[in-house]
Design an enzyme around this catalytic site. Structure first.
Site, PDB file in Angstrom:
ATOM      1  CE  LYS A 113      81.897  69.246  89.663  1.00 47.10           C
ATOM      2  NZ  LYS A 113      81.557  68.061  88.655  1.00 47.10           N
ATOM      3  CD  GLU A 138      81.164  65.350  89.953  1.00 49.24           C
ATOM      4  OE1 GLU A 138      81.351  65.873  90.480  1.00 49.24           O
ATOM      5  OE2 GLU A 138      81.501  65.777  88.726  1.00 49.24           O
ATOM      6  CB  SER A 164      79.742  72.174  80.382  1.00 49.74           C
ATOM      7  OG  SER A 164      80.000  70.670  79.878  1.00 49.74           O
TER       8      SER A 164
HETATM    9  C1  PEP Z   1      78.421  70.346  88.416  1.00 46.25           C
HETATM   10  O1  PEP Z   1      79.401  69.163  88.724  1.00 46.25           O
HETATM   11  O2  PEP Z   1      77.317  70.534  89.337  1.00 46.25           O
HETATM   12  C2  PEP Z   1      78.907  71.256  87.185  1.00 46.25           C
HETATM   13  C3  PEP Z   1      77.939  71.460  86.745  1.00 46.25           C
HETATM   14  O3  PEP Z   1      80.163  70.892  86.525  1.00 46.25           O
HETATM   15  P1  PEP Z   1      80.696  71.306  85.265  1.00 46.25           P
HETATM   16  O4  PEP Z   1      80.549  73.060  85.148  1.00 46.25           O
HETATM   17  O5  PEP Z   1      82.684  71.417  85.684  1.00 46.25           O
HETATM   18  O6  PEP Z   1      79.906  71.246  83.756  1.00 46.25           O
END
Ligand code: PEP
Length: 253
Positions: free
Chosen positions: A13, A98, A216
């Site tokens: 990100k 996002e 997550s």
């Molecule tokens: C993502 O943004 O693709 C993602 C899975 O984030 P996280 O692992 O932080 O939930």
């Protein structure tokens, strides 16, 4: 039947300055790429070239987090798929929640981006996932079908994709960055549904399309999530920012 090789992909990100990003990339490569798993890191676009150079010959692939659908032109601030490829990347994440929910990106636009990525020789990692309200309304599987239908390139006989040019990432919007995950049964059902939906148009060729789980995923839950049928890897956000955690997830695969 054994599925495709697992892919563990890190979505950095909007994190990491150049020095930190290069350190992280090198630490991932130094962690030892195990022969059974493909590793991919997706830094911010401004670091793609430097990270790709640092990872040359290591076996760790590099991807971008988005690209524009046009080949070139007056699109201030954007980058094309060809630019991503030219910088040394092999993959690009498209339709991340996002961008869909944060920036209003439609499935139609995601489809145009997937087409642009394919034309440039990139593997598109096309993200789908339901919101919490859609989940609570029992609409998860319908939403996944709609997003797939709207976001994948179509040919005369259905989806114009293959396992060589496209990866699907199932990422429940409410699980991203929240520490919450669906139950293992929910992940099983979602991935089985995605596979079946792809099979309707691709037949057995759908079996080589990797379907990643994202939301997550961390070292503590990766083993259970990655052992589920039709889970062909993970798209990892937060836990991809520490080499140790990212490599622990890869080891769990
Ligand atoms: C993502 O943004 O693709 C993602 C899975 O984030 P996280 O692992 O932080 O939930």
């Amino acid at each position: 039947m054994a599925g495709p090789r697992k892919l563990i992909a890190g979505n950095w990100k909007m994190n990491m300055l150049r020095g930190e990003g290069l350190d992280l990339a090198r630490a991932v490569a130094d962690g030892g790429v195990n022969g059974d798993v493909d590793l991919l890191v997706c830094p911010p676009s401004i670091l793609v070239g430097a990270v790709a150079e640092a990872l040359t010959g290591t076996g760790v692939a590099v991807g971008a987090q988005d690209c524009h659908e046009a080949q070139s032109g007056a699109f201030t601030g954007d980058i094309s798929a060809a630019m991503v490829r030219d910088a040394g990347a092999s993959h690009v994440i498209l339709g991340h929640s996002e961008r869909r929910h944060g920036l209003g990106e439609t499935s139609e636009r995601v489809r145009a981006k997937v087409e642009a990525a394919h034309a440039a020789g990139l593997v598109a990692i096309m993200c789908i996932g339901e919101t919490e309200a859609e989940r609570d309304g029992g609409k998860t599987l319908d939403v996944l079908s709609q997003q797939i239908d709207g976001s994948l390139p179509m040919g005369e006989r259905g989806f114009a994709i293959s396992g060589d040019d496209t990866v699907i990432a199932y990422e429940p919007v409410w699980a991203i960055g929240t520490g919450r995950t669906p139950t293992l049964d929910e992940v099983l059902a979602a991935h089985a549904h995605i596979r079946a939906h792809l099979q309707e148009s691709l037949g057995n060729n759908a079996n080589s399309v990797r379907i990643l789980y994202g939301g997550s995923m961390k070292p503590e839950n990766a083993g259970d999530l990655l052992a589920i049928d039709n889970v062909d890897g993970g798209l990892i956000g937060g836990a991809s920012l520490k080499a140790e955690d990212f490599l622990a997830i890869a080891a769990a695969a």
